[in-house]
Scaffold this motif. Structure first.
Motif, PDB file in Angstrom:
ATOM      1  N   ARG A  81      -3.600 -20.655  59.598  1.00  0.00           N
ATOM      2  CA  ARG A  81      -2.292 -20.101  59.254  1.00  0.00           C
ATOM      3  C   ARG A  81      -1.191 -21.152  59.180  1.00  0.00           C
ATOM      4  O   ARG A  81      -0.028 -20.814  59.015  1.00  0.00           O
ATOM      5  N   MET A  82      -1.564 -22.430  59.310  1.00  0.00           N
ATOM      6  CA  MET A  82      -0.573 -23.498  59.223  1.00  0.00           C
ATOM      7  C   MET A  82      -0.800 -24.320  57.958  1.00  0.00           C
ATOM      8  O   MET A  82      -1.930 -24.722  57.664  1.00  0.00           O
ATOM      9  N   ALA A  83       0.291 -24.582  57.227  1.00  0.00           N
ATOM     10  CA  ALA A  83       0.162 -25.312  55.966  1.00  0.00           C
ATOM     11  C   ALA A  83      -0.463 -26.680  56.176  1.00  0.00           C
ATOM     12  O   ALA A  83      -1.257 -27.146  55.355  1.00  0.00           O
ATOM     13  N   ARG A  84      -0.109 -27.332  57.287  1.00  0.00           N
ATOM     14  CA  ARG A  84      -0.582 -28.694  57.541  1.00  0.00           C
ATOM     15  C   ARG A  84      -2.072 -28.756  57.811  1.00  0.00           C
ATOM     16  O   ARG A  84      -2.712 -29.785  57.588  1.00  0.00           O
ATOM     17  N   THR A  85      -2.661 -27.652  58.298  1.00  0.00           N
ATOM     18  CA  THR A  85      -4.058 -27.677  58.742  1.00  0.00           C
ATOM     19  C   THR A  85      -4.964 -26.702  57.994  1.00  0.00           C
ATOM     20  O   THR A  85      -6.158 -26.630  58.271  1.00  0.00           O
ATOM     21  N   ALA A  86      -4.414 -25.958  57.054  1.00  0.00           N
ATOM     22  CA  ALA A  86      -5.196 -24.909  56.378  1.00  0.00           C
ATOM     23  C   ALA A  86      -6.361 -25.462  55.566  1.00  0.00           C
ATOM     24  O   ALA A  86      -7.327 -24.739  55.285  1.00  0.00           O
ATOM     25  N   ALA A  87      -6.299 -26.738  55.197  1.00  0.00           N
ATOM     26  CA  ALA A  87      -7.365 -27.327  54.390  1.00  0.00           C
ATOM     27  C   ALA A  87      -8.479 -27.937  55.224  1.00  0.00           C
ATOM     28  O   ALA A  87      -9.409 -28.550  54.679  1.00  0.00           O
ATOM     29  N   ARG A  88      -8.425 -27.784  56.547  1.00  0.00           N
ATOM     30  CA  ARG A  88      -9.494 -28.303  57.399  1.00  0.00           C
ATOM     31  C   ARG A  88     -10.791 -27.529  57.164  1.00  0.00           C
ATOM     32  O   ARG A  88     -10.763 -26.402  56.644  1.00  0.00           O
ATOM     33  N   PRO A  89     -11.938 -28.092  57.554  1.00  0.00           N
ATOM     34  CA  PRO A  89     -13.229 -27.475  57.210  1.00  0.00           C
ATOM     35  C   PRO A  89     -13.429 -26.057  57.732  1.00  0.00           C
ATOM     36  O   PRO A  89     -13.985 -25.215  57.023  1.00  0.00           O
ATOM     37  N   LEU A  90     -12.987 -25.745  58.952  1.00  0.00           N
ATOM     38  CA  LEU A  90     -13.192 -24.391  59.465  1.00  0.00           C
ATOM     39  C   LEU A  90     -12.340 -23.355  58.746  1.00  0.00           C
ATOM     40  O   LEU A  90     -12.877 -22.316  58.327  1.00  0.00           O
ATOM     41  N   PRO A  91     -11.039 -23.562  58.569  1.00  0.00           N
ATOM     42  CA  PRO A  91     -10.256 -22.581  57.818  1.00  0.00           C
ATOM     43  C   PRO A  91     -10.766 -22.362  56.398  1.00  0.00           C
ATOM     44  O   PRO A  91     -10.672 -21.255  55.864  1.00  0.00           O
ATOM     45  N   ARG A  92     -11.319 -23.401  55.787  1.00  0.00           N
ATOM     46  CA  ARG A  92     -11.836 -23.263  54.419  1.00  0.00           C
ATOM     47  C   ARG A  92     -13.239 -22.669  54.387  1.00  0.00           C
ATOM     48  O   ARG A  92     -13.793 -22.435  53.314  1.00  0.00           O
ATOM     49  N   GLY A  93     -13.814 -22.445  55.555  1.00  0.00           N
ATOM     50  CA  GLY A  93     -15.146 -21.869  55.596  1.00  0.00           C
ATOM     51  C   GLY A  93     -16.260 -22.832  55.271  1.00  0.00           C
ATOM     52  O   GLY A  93     -17.400 -22.424  55.036  1.00  0.00           O
ATOM     53  N   LYS A  94     -15.979 -24.126  55.307  1.00  0.00           N
ATOM     54  CA  LYS A  94     -16.999 -25.121  54.991  1.00  0.00           C
ATOM     55  C   LYS A  94     -17.931 -25.375  56.171  1.00  0.00           C
ATOM     56  O   LYS A  94     -19.075 -25.785  55.999  1.00  0.00           O
ATOM     57  N   VAL A  95     -17.409 -25.170  57.383  1.00  0.00           N
ATOM     58  CA  VAL A  95     -18.190 -25.355  58.608  1.00  0.00           C
ATOM     59  C   VAL A  95     -17.944 -24.139  59.495  1.00  0.00           C
ATOM     60  O   VAL A  95     -16.806 -23.668  59.598  1.00  0.00           O
ATOM     61  N   SER A  96     -18.981 -23.627  60.125  1.00  0.00           N
ATOM     62  CA  SER A  96     -18.811 -22.479  61.015  1.00  0.00           C
ATOM     63  C   SER A  96     -18.356 -22.933  62.398  1.00  0.00           C
ATOM     64  O   SER A  96     -18.465 -24.113  62.755  1.00  0.00           O
ATOM     65  N   GLY A  97     -17.850 -21.975  63.184  1.00  0.00           N
ATOM     66  CA  GLY A  97     -17.421 -22.295  64.542  1.00  0.00           C
ATOM     67  C   GLY A  97     -18.555 -22.829  65.394  1.00  0.00           C
ATOM     68  O   GLY A  97     -18.383 -23.787  66.156  1.00  0.00           O
TER      69      GLY A  97
END
Length: 307
Positions: A81-97
Motif C-alpha cells: 500500500r506504499m508507493a515507494r515499496t509497491a514494486a517489491r517482489p511480494l506485493p507484485r506477487g512474484k514471491v510468496s510469503g
C-alpha cells in the motif's frame, strides 16, 4: 497479518526469478552495509588472511540480504500500500510469503554459522545480533508502534562496521564503537528526511513515523538536532587515531554541507521547496556516509601498502 490478502490479485503460480530473490535482499542497502564493514575491516589493527576476509565479507553481505528478505516478508502487507515499496517482489506477487521467509531464514543461519566457524564467533555473534535486532526489535516491534522506530531501530544498520572490525581483531574496541555511533546518529536525519516527503505513504499504512505522529515542524527540528550531534561525532575518528588528515578535512567539509542542508530543511516549510530541501538532504546523506567510509578505506589501504 496475511500476505496473501494483500497480493491475492496476482498470480503466484509463476516461478520467481533470480532477480526477484536478489531484490528481496535489498541490494542497495546491502551495498552500504558491505562497504562500511569493508572499510572497518581494513581500518582495524592487525591483519586477516585474504581468503578469510573475502569469506567474512560474503557472509556479512548475505546476512544483510537475509535481514532484508525477512523484513519484506513481515512488511508485505504495508509494502503493498506504499508507493515507494509497491514494486517489491511480494506485493507484485512474484514471491510468496513462505518463499521469502524460507529464503531469509536459510540465508540468516548460513551466514552466521559460516562467519562464526570460519572467521570467529565474535563476528558471528554480532551478525546474528544484527539480523535478530532488525527483524524482531525494529521490524516486528518498533516500526509500527513508536515514532522512535528509526532512532532505536537504527542500531541494526550501525552494526556492520563492528562486525568487519571483529572479523580482523576478534573483539570490540572504542574505534569500532565510534563507527557504530556515527551510523547510529546518521540514521535519524537520513530517514526522517525521506519521511518528510513520503509522509502520506506512512500515514496511509499506519506506520508512526515522526512526521505522522509529531508533525512536520517537530521532524525538521529533530533532523537539525541529530545533524548537529552527528557532525562532531563523525570528525572524532581523527582524534582517536582511526582517521588521518584526509579524513579530518573530508569530515569537516562534508559535515558543513550536511549541517547547511539540515538548516535549509528546518527553515524551508512550504510547498515543493520543502520537499526539495528534504530530498537534497536525504540524497546527500547517502553520499556523506559513503565518502566518510571511503576515505577511511583509502587511508587504511595506503597505510598498509606503505607499512
Amino acid at each position: 497479518m496475511s500476505v496473501q490478502s494483500e497480493i491475492g490479485q496476482f498470480d503466484l503460480t509463476a516461478e520467481p526469478s533470480v532477480g526477484d530473490f536478489v531484490q528481496l535482499m535489498k541490494p542497495r542497502v546491502m551495498a552500504l552495509v558491505v562497504f562500511t564493514a569493508l572499510a572497518a575491516m581494513l581500518a582495524a589493527p592487525g591483519s586477516i588472511n585474504p581468503i578469510i576476509g573475502v569469506i567474512a565479507m560474503v557472509s556479512i553481505a548475505i546476512g544483510a540480504g537475509a535481514s532484508g528478505a525477512l523484513n519484506m516478508w513481515y512488511d508485505a502487507d504495508i509494502d503493498a500500500r506504499m508507493a515507494r515499496t509497491a514494486a517489491r517482489p511480494l506485493p507484485r506477487g512474484k514471491v510468496s510469503g513462505d518463499e521469502a521467509l524460507s529464503f531469509g531464514t536459510v540465508l540468516s543461519l548460513g551466514s552466521v554459522v559460516t562467519l562464526g566457524v570460519i572467521v570467529n564467533w565474535v563476528a558471528g555473534a554480532l551478525l546474528a545480533l544484527t539480523i535478530a535486532y532488525y527483524l524482531f526489535v525494529y521490524t516486528m516491534w518498533l516500526k509500527r508502534k513508536t515514532p522512535q522506530n528509526i532512532v532505536i531501530g537504527g542500531a541494526a544498520g550501525a552494526f556492520p562496521p563492528m562486525i568487519g572490525w571483529a572479523a580482523v581483531t576478534g573483539d570490540v574496541s572504542i574505534n569500532s564503537i565510534l563507527l557504530f555511533l556515527i551510523i547510529f546518529m546518521w540514521t535519524p536525519p537520513h530517514f526522517w528526511a525521506l519521511s518528510l516527503y513520503r509522509c502520506r505513504d506512512y500515514e496511509r499504512v499506519g506506520v508512526p513515523m515522526l512526521p505522522v505522529v509529531a508533525g512536520l515542524p517537530e521532524t525538521r527540528r529533530q533532523i537539525l538536532i541529530y545533524s548537529v550531534l552527528l557532525v562532531p561525532l563523525a570528525i572524532a575518528p581523527y582524534f582517536t587515531g582511526l582517521g588521518g588528515i584526509a579524513y579530518l578535512v573530508s569530515s569537516v567539509v562534508l559535515g558543513a554541507v550536511f549541517l547547511a542542508l539540515a538548516v535549509n530543511v528546518y527553515f524551508t516549510t512550504e510547498g515543493r521547496e520543502a520537499d526539495t530541501a528534504a530530498r537534497r538532504l536525504f540524497w546527500f546523506s547517502i553520499l556523506y556516509l559513503y565518502v566518510l567510509f571511503a576515505v577511511l578505506l583509502v587511508e587504511a589501504t595506503v597505510h598498509r601498502i606503505l607499512a
